[in-house]
Design a protein around this motif. Structure first.
Motif, short mmCIF file in Angstrom:
data_model
loop_
_atom_site.label_atom_id
_atom_site.label_comp_id
_atom_site.label_asym_id
_atom_site.label_seq_id
_atom_site.Cartn_x
_atom_site.Cartn_y
_atom_site.Cartn_z
N TYR A 1 0.84 -1.21 0.00
CA TYR A 1 0.00 0.00 0.00
C TYR A 1 0.87 1.25 0.00
N ASN B 1 -7.50 0.56 -10.38
CA ASN B 1 -7.90 0.97 -9.04
C ASN B 1 -9.01 0.05 -8.52
N ALA C 1 -9.80 -3.51 -5.58
CA ALA C 1 -9.28 -4.38 -4.51
C ALA C 1 -8.50 -5.55 -5.11
N PRO D 1 -7.57 -6.97 1.55
CA PRO D 1 -8.61 -5.92 1.42
C PRO D 1 -8.97 -5.21 2.72
N PRO D 2 -9.23 -5.92 3.84
CA PRO D 2 -9.54 -5.16 5.06
C PRO D 2 -8.38 -4.29 5.54
N ILE E 1 -6.14 -2.87 3.62
CA ILE E 1 -6.08 -1.70 2.72
C ILE E 1 -7.20 -0.72 3.06
N TRP E 2 -8.35 -1.28 3.37
CA TRP E 2 -9.47 -0.40 3.74
C TRP E 2 -9.08 0.43 4.98
N LEU E 3 -8.48 -0.22 5.94
CA LEU E 3 -8.08 0.45 7.18
C LEU E 3 -7.03 1.53 6.89
N SER F 1 -6.52 3.08 4.01
CA SER F 1 -7.14 4.20 3.28
C SER F 1 -7.92 5.09 4.25
N PHE F 2 -8.55 4.45 5.22
CA PHE F 2 -9.30 5.21 6.22
C PHE F 2 -8.35 6.13 7.01
N ARG G 1 -7.35 8.98 4.82
CA ARG G 1 -8.40 10.01 4.73
C ARG G 1 -8.42 10.85 6.01
N GLU H 1 -5.07 11.49 1.20
CA GLU H 1 -5.66 10.79 0.05
C GLU H 1 -5.15 11.30 -1.30
#
Lengths: 187, 334
Positions: free
Chosen positions: A49, A102, A104, A157-158, A160-162, A164-165, A168, A173
């Motif tokens: 990431y 872009n 997952a 995926p989880p 990466i989600w974390l 990205s959060f 942000r 971002e």
């Protein structure tokens, strides 16, 4: 300006905390639940990431910091760990300038590839390291590699989600958009 | 008006209507079965009633069955839950029982030895699966130092490579970077074990003339005091001797498997303990006893350590000129 620097440092600090949590989960929690069944390399999606979303200079710095944080969790020589992680991160950056979408699935694919690349770099590096007690990796456990290369993308995926959060939250971002020209390539 | 001028058909109908009940009443008075003209009706009615009865009893039965099923389902769910809870309890009791057995064994071992041991729990494994190391929950605060030996009741596990305040990194015997000074128990041939990262070890730097056979027990040499002397490491599975060269090597299967390690001992002080003296008594080392009694198949391997003549102390492998000239010796090992 000060605020931007603070946010940048905060971002790295939170990433480091996530790295610590995931590394501990991989080495300890996984062992408690699944015993010695190969665990996914949970730090590699973070490295991937960072490599995808940061400039090369930032990637190098963050990867080295992360390698130092992870080093106490393994008997692998620190230097070799740093080289392997750096090799993975820079390879992901170069790969991204050639192929990128872009989604997952991209990060899953990159994570799976990173596992294989990390092990190959480690194996190659183990023959080059000259340390008194260090022996080269002559009989790698390929089955473990395969299992990890399959499990790590599932965990990506989880994570990466974390991340990205967190990005942000700390106003990072835009980093993705500004890094394409760093290697002189395009998507 | 014609008084007799009546309609005969009407009269017949009236008579018939009046007569039918009378006839019917009269016939009912008679005992026996139903009259012939009622038979078709009664058969039809009974058929209908039977059908209705069957239908309603069917519906009632189905309904009650359904109602019962709901109840049974609920009951079943509750029983299943109860069963799972009981099974979980049983599992935890079984786990506690096993833990108790393990800990009792460890305690017994600790009480019967001269060594100063510190019990530790395995809390994590290596980040990189190509390395075999574990982390234990004891650190330099409890007196742990680099190179201290890690053992279980069954044999050698590895040694400490780095210590933190409350934890320590332990390299396992099977890691390719781990090496331990070892002896072939039967012949006292001295060598150095090296991990192969595949759950096995290599016993290297054995002199070419040394007598090593498949099944021989490999034990610690006890030099430098990081491990007790004569503590089991593994069993020889094959011996490799090339046509040329001055040394030979043997493949060794370790007695302790890393995959089921939970509690270990840190050897704080080995106290010059020699386990070679205790092999014949079966002291707290079932696996070692098994190795000595069952697997030594060589002609001179029948006897236990107590019958094996104790050799004079051999020189340190590092000091053997023939070995050091053939292959560079690694750094001092525990």
């Amino acid at each position: 300006m000060m605020r931007e620097k603070f946010l940048r440092l905060l971002n790295i600090a939170i990433f480091a905390l996530v790295l610590l949590l995931l590394t501990s989960a991989q080495t300890s929690l996984w062992m408690q639940i699944f015993g010695y069944f190969p665990a996914p390399l949970l730090w590699l999606p973070i490295i991937a990431y960072v490599a995808i979303n940061r400039t090369p200079l930032e990637t190098i710095i963050i990867t080295q910091i992360f390698s130092l944080i992870m080093a106490p969790a393994t008997v692998m020589p620190e230097g070799l760990l740093m080289i392997c992680n750096l090799g993975v991160a820079l390879s992901v950056q170069v790969f991204k300038t050639r192929i990128y979408w872009n989604a997952a699935t991209y990060i899953m694919m990159v994570s799976g590839g990173s596992v294989v690349l990390f092990h190959l770099l480690h194996m190659l590096g183990s023959f080059m390291v000259r340390m008194p007690d260090y022996q080269p990796l002559t009989s790698p456990s390929l089955s473990d590699w395969i299992v990890q290369a399959m499990l790590t993308p599932l965990a990506a995926p989880p994570i990466i989600w974390l991340l990205s959060f967190i990005d942000r939250l700390t106003g990072r971002e835009m980093a993705v958009e500004n890094m394409e020209d760093s290697w002189g390539g395009s998507r | 008006m014609n008084f007799f001028a009546f309609d005969l058909r009407k009269i017949l109908v009236v008579i018939a209507v009046v007569a039918l009940p009378i006839i019917s009443i009269n016939m009912k008075r008679a005992p026996g079965e139903a009259p012939w003209y009622q038979k078709p009706f009664s058969w039809t009615i009974s058929l209908m009633q039977d059908s209705y009865s069957n239908f309603t009893s069917g519906v009632r039965g189905t309904t009650s069955m359904y109602m019962n099923l709901i109840g049974i389902k609920r009951q079943n769910q509750s029983l299943l839950r109860e069963n799972e809870e009981l099974r979980a309890q049983l599992g935890s009791i079984e786990e506690l029982k096993l833990e108790n057995q393990r800990l009792s064994k460890l305690l017994e071992f600790r009480e019967q030895t001269k060594m100063k041991l510190l019990a530790a729990k395995v809390i994590a494994r290596d980040l990189n699966p190509d390395h075999e190391s574990i982390r234990i929950n004891r650190g330099y605060r409890e007196g742990l130092r680099k190179l201290q030996g890690i053992i279980t009741v069954n044999g050698v596990v590895g040694y400490v490579v780095s210590t933190q305040m409350d934890s320590a990194q332990v390299i396992l015997l099977t890691d390719r970077s781990a090496s331990i000074d070892a002896l072939v128990q039967r012949t006292r041939a001295r060598g150095l074990t090296n991990g192969r990262s595949s759950g096995s070890l290599r016993l290297r730097y054995l002199e070419r003339a040394d007598d090593v056979a498949v099944g021989d027990a490999v034990v610690t040499s006890g030099s430098k005091g990081y491990f007790p002397k004569g503590f089991p490491i593994g069993r020889v599975t094959s011996v490799r001797k090339t046509d040329f060269g001055i040394s030979q090597e043997a493949m060794v299967e370790p007695v302790v498997s890393a995959s089921n390690l939970e509690e270990v001992f840190v050897v704080i002080e080995s106290g010059n303990e020699d386990f070679g003296d205790r092999l014949s008594t079966g002291f707290g080392l079932p696996l070692l006893s098994k190795i000595n009694s069952g697997t030594n198949s060589g002609p001179s391997s029948g006897g236990s350590a107590s019958t094996t003549p104790k050799p004079t102390p051999l020189p340190q492998p590092a000091a053997t000129p023939s070995v050091s000239s053939a292959t560079p010796r690694p750094k001092p090992t525990p």
